[in-house]
Write an enzyme that holds these catalytic residues in place. Structure first.
Site, mmCIF file in Angstrom:
data_model
loop_
_atom_site.group_PDB
_atom_site.id
_atom_site.type_symbol
_atom_site.label_atom_id
_atom_site.label_comp_id
_atom_site.label_asym_id
_atom_site.label_seq_id
_atom_site.Cartn_x
_atom_site.Cartn_y
_atom_site.Cartn_z
ATOM 1 N N ASP A 1 -5.791 4.691 9.834
ATOM 2 C CA ASP A 1 -7.210 4.800 9.479
ATOM 3 C C ASP A 1 -7.730 3.541 8.787
ATOM 4 O OD1 ASP A 1 -7.149 7.351 10.425
ATOM 5 O OD2 ASP A 1 -6.985 8.296 8.448
ATOM 6 N N HIS B 1 0.823 -1.209 0.000
ATOM 7 C CA HIS B 1 0.000 0.000 0.000
ATOM 8 C C HIS B 1 0.852 1.252 0.000
ATOM 9 C CE1 HIS B 1 -3.344 -2.490 -0.203
ATOM 10 N NE2 HIS B 1 -4.226 -1.569 0.150
ATOM 11 N N GLU C 1 -9.657 13.585 14.751
ATOM 12 C CA GLU C 1 -9.155 13.861 13.404
ATOM 13 C C GLU C 1 -9.950 15.039 12.835
ATOM 14 O OE1 GLU C 1 -8.516 10.787 10.549
ATOM 15 O OE2 GLU C 1 -7.282 9.570 11.898
HETATM 16 C C1 LIG Z 1 -6.061 3.320 2.092
HETATM 17 C C2 LIG Z 1 -4.828 3.666 2.888
HETATM 18 C C3 LIG Z 1 -4.948 4.279 4.104
HETATM 19 C C4 LIG Z 1 -3.826 4.590 4.869
HETATM 20 N N1 LIG Z 1 -3.984 5.187 6.071
HETATM 21 C C5 LIG Z 1 -2.904 5.458 6.825
HETATM 22 C C6 LIG Z 1 -3.053 6.058 8.098
HETATM 23 O O1 LIG Z 1 -4.144 6.378 8.528
HETATM 24 N N2 LIG Z 1 -1.932 6.294 8.822
HETATM 25 C C7 LIG Z 1 -0.695 5.944 8.390
HETATM 26 O O2 LIG Z 1 0.264 6.128 9.120
HETATM 27 N N3 LIG Z 1 -0.534 5.400 7.175
HETATM 28 C C8 LIG Z 1 -1.605 5.162 6.392
HETATM 29 N N4 LIG Z 1 -1.439 4.610 5.165
HETATM 30 C C9 LIG Z 1 -0.075 4.460 4.667
HETATM 31 C C10 LIG Z 1 0.528 3.136 5.052
HETATM 32 O O3 LIG Z 1 0.896 3.121 6.407
HETATM 33 C C11 LIG Z 1 1.792 2.943 4.226
HETATM 34 O O4 LIG Z 1 1.448 3.021 2.880
HETATM 35 C C12 LIG Z 1 2.440 1.616 4.495
HETATM 36 O O5 LIG Z 1 3.653 1.607 3.784
HETATM 37 C C13 LIG Z 1 1.559 0.529 3.967
HETATM 38 O O6 LIG Z 1 1.832 -0.663 4.584
HETATM 39 P P1 LIG Z 1 2.115 -1.980 3.754
HETATM 40 O O7 LIG Z 1 2.033 -3.046 4.765
HETATM 41 O O8 LIG Z 1 1.281 -2.117 2.561
HETATM 42 O O9 LIG Z 1 3.646 -1.723 3.391
HETATM 43 P P2 LIG Z 1 4.376 -1.745 1.991
HETATM 44 O O10 LIG Z 1 3.840 -0.680 1.160
HETATM 45 O O11 LIG Z 1 4.366 -3.107 1.451
HETATM 46 O O12 LIG Z 1 5.863 -1.365 2.481
HETATM 47 C C14 LIG Z 1 6.191 -0.065 2.909
HETATM 48 C C15 LIG Z 1 7.697 0.063 3.109
HETATM 49 O O13 LIG Z 1 8.096 -0.711 4.219
HETATM 50 C C16 LIG Z 1 8.942 -1.772 3.836
HETATM 51 N N5 LIG Z 1 8.472 -2.954 4.556
HETATM 52 C C17 LIG Z 1 7.316 -3.634 4.412
HETATM 53 N N6 LIG Z 1 7.235 -4.634 5.289
HETATM 54 C C18 LIG Z 1 8.374 -4.588 6.016
HETATM 55 C C19 LIG Z 1 8.897 -5.371 7.081
HETATM 56 N N7 LIG Z 1 8.227 -6.412 7.591
HETATM 57 N N8 LIG Z 1 10.101 -5.038 7.582
HETATM 58 C C20 LIG Z 1 10.796 -3.992 7.095
HETATM 59 N N9 LIG Z 1 10.359 -3.229 6.090
HETATM 60 C C21 LIG Z 1 9.155 -3.517 5.555
HETATM 61 C C22 LIG Z 1 8.800 -1.899 2.341
HETATM 62 O O14 LIG Z 1 9.978 -2.388 1.731
HETATM 63 C C23 LIG Z 1 8.516 -0.479 1.932
HETATM 64 O O15 LIG Z 1 9.697 0.251 1.829
HETATM 65 C C24 LIG Z 1 -2.534 4.304 4.379
HETATM 66 C C25 LIG Z 1 -2.401 3.710 3.132
HETATM 67 C C26 LIG Z 1 -3.519 3.384 2.389
HETATM 68 C C27 LIG Z 1 -3.346 2.753 1.047
#
Ligand SMILES: Cc1cc2nc3c(=O)[nH]c(=O)nc-3n(C[C@H](O)[C@H](O)[C@H](O)COP(=O)(O)OP(=O)(O)OC[C@H]3O[C@@H](n4cnc5c(N)ncnc54)[C@H](O)[C@@H]3O)c2cc1C
Ligand SMILES: *[C@@H]1O[C@H](CO)[C@@H](O)[C@H](O)[C@H]1NC(C)=O
Ligand SMILES: *[C@@H]1O[C@H](CO)[C@@H](O)[C@H](O)[C@H]1NC(C)=O
Ligand SMILES: *[C@@H]1O[C@H](CO)[C@@H](O)[C@H](O)[C@H]1NC(C)=O
Length: 514
Positions: free
Chosen positions: A158, A95, A269
């Site tokens: 969120d 994400h 918020e």
């Molecule tokens: C609909 C939506 C709502 C959101 N709302 C919020 C919010 O309210 N608050 C907020 O803070 N963020 C929010 N986000 C952002 C979200 O926290 C970040 O996009 C986060 O990176 C997504 O998590 P993911 O698990 O998909 O990680 P990914 O996108 O898969 O990874 C993010 C980064 O972390 C690294 N990574 C992933 N897993 C690990 C691991 N286990 N160890 C080390 N590194 C790792 C990846 O290499 C990459 O660099 C939102 C995103 C979306 C799409």
């Protein structure tokens, strides 16, 4: 060789799937690894997309680990290869917005393969209950598990269909963070595989430098394979309230009052509504307004920019009446437009998972898997008014492309030893421009983002990007500011070959040998 690497970096930073091949010997050497899970080489397109949908880099392989040791073996192997082009990116739920979880030509580790209901352990005893889960678990599954014991994590995002490792690599911010700090302030221990392939347990007491490096570390220092997350007793229900303001100063004054209270609301918020035609009822059901839209027909904005304060109070059935009284006396201290109070009650899980309900609707309309040129900023309290005056209603004249969130946070709840950087004031605001785009309107949205960033730069707003995206080392150095040297030192200590999370574009692997 140097030229080729340069070319690869250039290509991947311009949204094009690169075609350069890795050294095939490096690739085939991977096939000799003895893993519980497996590496696959034929379905790499599955790891070339993310929620932002602006960058698409093909990896050479996907690792589906069954244990932290699988990740350690793979990392060790790549580390031992020395100066190869191979990189490794953990991919949570992908994400990310700008390819941060991608690895052009490298190996993407599908972290969700580690998720395992049987390995989620809730420790109920003592004053500090916690749950231990794999870094690849989705927060929604962590919540479901802990609710069985009447417990829940304290600090959220969120949206819960994000992984534990993914949000802990950033910060994890939502309406509870004013009280508990971001998610990275609510972790007791991590198990991490470093860029050298070592599996290390770390906490604020043990291997503390690695622990703090990894929290908010943008995946640069290690892959989080397990996390111990603080829990609290879970409430049964939530009273969810929205009220409107047309005066920005009154809005922020009330928000700042609410985040200063020990026993106020449990969630604070807010968002901005910019709608020139005044009628709010065709206000698109953005996914932050699922079942409870503003009852627009009852209120006309007359073209004004409006600010919606969104607050919530947790309660249990047996103290519902007392809660109603508390809420009433809290609301009496606020200065919103009297006729604009909207409230509802819902189970705690439904409240926390509210955005998913909108995801389901948007997916059905084909509006979920579209480009998301999001921009998240942390703005100091001292400049938030200058920022708002220029951006809300002037630079931006319409908020129908997606929500614009705005809410204050208390810096004292952030641990300044972690890698996350914030403005250096006691209070700063998260301002999140969460637009959905079409392929055609993407360029327009991106240029709007650029204008916002340019304004911040020119006016000395003192902003920090959240989920930062930069492409040059000097921009990264400016982002980390006085913390940059420490960030570089930690990189040299824990991932000296710059193998990890190349999609963040902070330390190109080629430069590790320059
Ligand atoms: C609909 C939506 C709502 C959101 N709302 C919020 C919010 O309210 N608050 C907020 O803070 N963020 C929010 N986000 C952002 C979200 O926290 C970040 O996009 C986060 O990176 C997504 O998590 P993911 O698990 O998909 O990680 P990914 O996108 O898969 O990874 C993010 C980064 O972390 C690294 N990574 C992933 N897993 C690990 C691991 N286990 N160890 C080390 N590194 C790792 C990846 O290499 C990459 O660099 C939102 C995103 C979306 C799409
Ligand atoms: C880290 O701690 C967890 C328990 O919290 C344990 O299962 C794991 O084996 C430990 N790992 C190492 C490398 O010590
Ligand atoms: C709450 O108030 C209602 C009426 O206002 C009353 O009927 C009910 O018994 C009260 N519940 C409790 C738990 O006090
Ligand atoms: C972190 O905060 C403490 C106390 O608030 C302060 O003494 C210390 O200098 C700060 N560290 C950094 C790196 O800013």
């Amino acid at each position: 060789m140097k030229l080729l690497i340069l070319l690869a970096a250039l290509i991947s930073s311009h949204h094009v799937s690169a075609t350069l091949e890795l050294d095939s010997a490096d690739l085939s050497s991977l096939k000799t690894l003895n893993l519980e899970g497996y590496l696959s080489f034929h379905d790499t397109h599955l790891a070339s997309r993310d929620f932002g949908d602006c960058y698409h880099s093909l990896p050479s392989a996907i690792l589906r680990p069954k244990s932290p040791q699988d990740i350690a073996k793979t990392l060790q192997h790549v580390f031992d290869l020395g100066p190869s082009k191979l990189t490794i990116a953990a991919r949570g739920h992908a994400h990310s917005l700008r390819g941060q979880a991608q690895a052009p030509h490298g190996i993407v580790v599908n972290m969700e393969s580690l998720a395992d209901p049987k390995k989620r352990r809730v420790h109920e005893g003592g004053k500090s209950p916690y749950v231990e889960v794999s870094g690849g678990e989705l927060w929604i599954d962590v919540l479901r598990q802990t609710l069985k014991c009447g417990l829940a994590p304290r600090s959220w995002t969120d949206y819960l269909h994000l992984t534990v490792g993914g949000t802990l690599s950033n910060a994890g911010i939502s309406g509870q963070a004013f009280r508990y700090g971001p998610q990275i302030s609510n972790v007791y221990q991590l198990e991490v595989v470093t860029g050298k392939g070592e599996v290390v347990n770390c906490s604020a007491q043990k291997n503390a430098d690695l622990f703090h490096a990894v929290l908010g570390g943008l995946g640069q220092f290690g892959i989080i394979t397990k996390a111990r997350i603080a829990l609290e007793p879970a409430p049964e229900m939530v009273k969810w309230i929205r009220v409107l303001y047309s005066d920005f100063s009154l809005f922020t004054k009330d928000q700042e009052l609410l985040i200063s209270l020990e026993k106020g609301f449990d969630y604070v918020e807010g968002f901005v509504i910019i709608n020139r035609n005044g009628i709010l009822n065709n206000w698109r059901s953005s996914f932050f307004t699922p079942e409870n839209p503003i009852q627009a027909s009852r209120f006309n904005s007359n073209g004004r920019t409006l600010y919606c304060l969104e607050i919530a109070k947790n309660f249990d059935f047996n103290n519902a009446n007392a809660t109603d009284q508390e809420v009433e006396s809290l609301l009496a201290q606020l200065s919103f437009i009297p006729s604009t109070l909207f409230s509802s009650e819902l189970p705690y899980l439904d409240f926390l998972d509210r955005v998913h309900a909108s995801e389901v609707k948007l997916r059905a309309q084909g509006l979920w898997e579209v480009p998301h040129p999001w921009l998240n900023l942390l703005i100091p309290q001292s400049t938030i008014h200058d920022f708002a005056e220029e951006i809300f209603g002037k630079l931006l004249t319409d908020s129908s492309n997606g929500p614009i969130l705005i809410y204050p946070l208390n810096k004292e709840k952030w641990d300044n030893r972690t890698s996350a950087v914030t403005p250096n004031e006691d209070i700063f605001y998260l301002v999140a421009f969460l637009s959905s785009s079409t392929v055609d309107s993407l360029e327009h949205s991106l240029s709007q983002n650029r204008r916002i960033l340019e304004f911040c730069e020119k006016q000395g707003i003192g902003m920090k990007q959240y989920l930062p995206h930069y492409t040059t080392k000097s921009e990264w150095a400016a982002h980390f500011s006085h913390r940059w040297q420490e960030f570089v030192r930690r990189k040299a200590a824990y991932d000296p070959l710059a193998i990890l999370a190349p999609g963040q574009r902070i330390f190109p692997k080629a430069n590790a040998f320059a």
